[in-house]
Design a protein around this motif. Sequence first.
Motif, short mmCIF file in Angstrom:
data_model
loop_
_atom_site.label_atom_id
_atom_site.label_comp_id
_atom_site.label_asym_id
_atom_site.label_seq_id
_atom_site.Cartn_x
_atom_site.Cartn_y
_atom_site.Cartn_z
N ASN A 225 0.85 -1.30 0.12
CA ASN A 225 -0.17 0.04 -0.09
C ASN A 225 0.89 1.25 0.00
N MET A 226 2.09 1.14 -0.50
CA MET A 226 3.04 2.37 -0.49
C MET A 226 3.67 2.57 -1.86
N ALA A 227 4.07 3.95 -2.06
CA ALA A 227 4.53 4.25 -3.36
C ALA A 227 5.73 5.23 -2.95
N LEU A 228 6.84 4.80 -3.74
CA LEU A 228 7.98 5.55 -3.74
C LEU A 228 8.20 6.35 -4.83
N TYR A 229 8.36 7.60 -4.79
CA TYR A 229 8.50 8.51 -5.78
C TYR A 229 9.81 9.43 -5.64
N GLU A 230 10.18 9.45 -7.10
CA GLU A 230 11.45 10.44 -7.37
C GLU A 230 10.92 11.75 -7.66
N CYS A 231 11.25 12.88 -6.94
CA CYS A 231 10.54 14.01 -7.22
C CYS A 231 11.77 15.21 -7.59
N VAL A 232 11.50 16.08 -8.52
CA VAL A 232 12.29 17.21 -8.81
C VAL A 232 11.21 18.58 -9.10
N ALA A 233 11.44 19.38 -8.31
CA ALA A 233 10.66 21.00 -8.76
C ALA A 233 11.88 21.69 -9.39
N ARG A 234 11.34 22.44 -10.20
CA ARG A 234 12.22 23.19 -11.16
C ARG A 234 11.56 24.73 -11.25
N VAL A 235 12.27 25.81 -11.22
CA VAL A 235 11.59 27.07 -11.64
C VAL A 235 12.43 27.61 -12.78
N ASP A 236 11.96 28.03 -14.27
CA ASP A 236 12.69 28.26 -15.20
C ASP A 236 13.71 27.47 -15.65
N GLY A 237 13.35 26.30 -15.49
CA GLY A 237 14.21 25.06 -15.99
C GLY A 237 15.37 24.65 -15.19
N LYS A 238 15.54 25.36 -13.98
CA LYS A 238 16.59 25.30 -13.09
C LYS A 238 16.18 24.10 -11.85
N ASP A 239 16.72 23.43 -11.46
CA ASP A 239 16.19 22.54 -10.02
C ASP A 239 16.32 23.32 -8.99
N VAL A 240 15.17 23.53 -8.04
CA VAL A 240 15.17 24.22 -6.90
C VAL A 240 15.24 23.07 -5.73
N ALA A 241 14.49 22.18 -5.91
CA ALA A 241 14.48 21.00 -4.86
C ALA A 241 14.25 19.73 -5.43
N SER A 242 14.89 18.73 -4.78
CA SER A 242 14.43 17.29 -5.13
C SER A 242 14.29 16.46 -4.05
N ALA A 243 13.74 15.43 -3.94
CA ALA A 243 13.76 14.31 -2.92
C ALA A 243 13.16 13.14 -3.42
N GLU A 244 13.67 12.02 -2.58
CA GLU A 244 12.76 10.71 -2.75
C GLU A 244 11.41 10.70 -1.80
N ILE A 245 10.22 10.46 -2.00
CA ILE A 245 9.35 10.65 -1.21
C ILE A 245 8.40 9.16 -1.13
N LEU A 246 8.07 8.86 0.09
CA LEU A 246 7.35 7.48 0.27
C LEU A 246 6.11 7.90 0.88
N CYS A 247 4.90 7.67 0.30
CA CYS A 247 3.89 7.80 0.65
C CYS A 247 2.93 6.41 0.93
N ALA A 248 2.17 6.27 1.89
CA ALA A 248 1.21 5.26 2.33
C ALA A 248 -0.07 5.26 2.37
N GLU A 249 -0.77 4.32 1.83
CA GLU A 249 -2.48 4.67 2.05
C GLU A 249 -2.73 4.43 3.57
N GLY A 250 -3.62 5.42 3.99
CA GLY A 250 -3.84 5.42 5.34
C GLY A 250 -4.88 4.21 5.65
N LYS A 251 -4.82 3.85 6.84
CA LYS A 251 -6.01 2.72 7.24
C LYS A 251 -7.26 3.32 7.63
N GLU A 252 -8.36 2.52 7.18
CA GLU A 252 -9.68 3.23 7.47
C GLU A 252 -10.16 3.18 9.03
#
Length: 154
Positions: A127-154
């Motif tokens: 129930n989890m997803a691992l993402y590789e993320c990059v944020a850019r402004v005007d084509g230049k990297d401003v931030a990056s990270a690997e992010i893990l998200c999990a589905e919440g329990k009901e």
Amino acid sequence: MSEDAIKMPVDVACILHLLPHRYPFLLVDRVVELEPHQRIRALKNVTFNEPFFQGHFPGRPVMPGVLVIEAMAQAGGLLTQLSQPKGSGGEGKLFYLVKVDNARFNRMVVPGDQLDIEVVLKRTIRNMALYECVARVDGKDVASAEILCAEGKE
């Protein structure tokens, strides 16, 4: 939402349907590219009207890095939600940010910038997803990270 029914760009009305976040915490304005189950590209327009600029920092406004990370996580959530077939039961499920690795901040994000967020799904584990993320402004990297998200329990 079926993959063939997704029309680009995905606007904020659709995003509001897919994510539970609301003002002032919805940090994605538009989805401009999507490869279901693989990658997404989303935009966040950063304006001086954002409430966090009042205190971060007076006279020298800078978008907090944790909110750039949150915008990347929300884009990952949109990748997951937009990749679900309509009626699969995935609609309305909540996913939570559970881990951030290798976060880097290269430049400040200021009013007038447009965050161009690219998220690639590296893998899913139960129930989890691992993402590789990059944020850019005007084509230049401003931030990056690997992010893990999990589905919440009901």
